[in-house]
Design a protein around this motif. Structure first.
Motif: not given
Length: 208
Positions: A25-39, A179-191
């Protein structure tokens, strides 16, 4: 590694309610409205989905919409796990307690958890609630990485300053950063980087 196939596998509020088939299992968590579902949708974009073109994880402009643990079966070989967000003050107290119970039970007791991605908003300094959460993970020996989301919403200089600020805050408590990764769901940075990191984690798991 590529995400070729993604399908919703089940939603639960207890560890026993997870899908019956045990897989990493690879899990994702964060504060509400951090963009988890979009990621999550961004990472699985282009994959064959049972949902026939719909988003895999439901997104909303209103925080606090993920109120269960959602499992998505990826490539028929591992689960991507969408955990409820934390830290949304406007939720009723009883619901906040229930979400905290779900997260704590899953993170603390899932033997299949290979790693946890903690999502932070790249536009803001490290919040106390995030610092406390990350510190608790370290104390419990939970393997995790950090994803800084919404990178497209800041200019390059502001983004660089914010990333350095977050790293400096973490250095107060950690000699070696996760490890720290940078992402943007809009332009797919970090995918590609995030998927490659997941592949690395899964490969290491095979060899242990």
């Amino acid at each position: 590694m590529n995400i070729r196939k993604a399908a919703f596998a089940g939603s639960s509020t207890t560890l026993k309610g997870r899908p019956g088939k045990r897989l990493p299992e690879i899990a994702f968590i964060g504060r509400s409205n951090v963009g988890k579902s979009s990621l999550i949708n961004m990472l699985c974009s282009g994959a064959e989905k049972i949902t026939k073109g719909k988003e895999l994880a439901r997104t909303s402009a209103s925080p606090g919409k993920t109120i269960a643990i959602n499992h998505f079966l990826i490539n028929d070989s591992w689960y991507l796990v969408d955990l409820p967000g934390y830290g949304y003050a406007k939720l009723p107290g009883t619901l906040k307690q229930e979400l905290a119970r779900m997260n704590n039970e899953y993170i603390g007791e899932s033997k299949e958890l290979a790693t946890l991605f903690v999502l932070l908003d790249s536009r803001h300094n490290l919040q106390q609630i995030d610092r406390d959460f990350i510190t608790a993970l370290g104390e419990e020996g939970i393997p995790f990485s950090i994803i800084l989301t919404k990178a497209d919403k800041s200019g390059k200089n502001d983004l660089k300053k914010n990333i350095e600020s977050i790293k400096n805050s973490l250095y107060e408590f950690w000699e070696e950063l996760p490890p720290i990764l940078i992402s943007s769901s809009k332009d797919k940075t970090g995918k590609d980087e995030i998927i490659a990191h997941i592949g690395h984690v899964l490969e290491l798991l095979k060899n242990t």
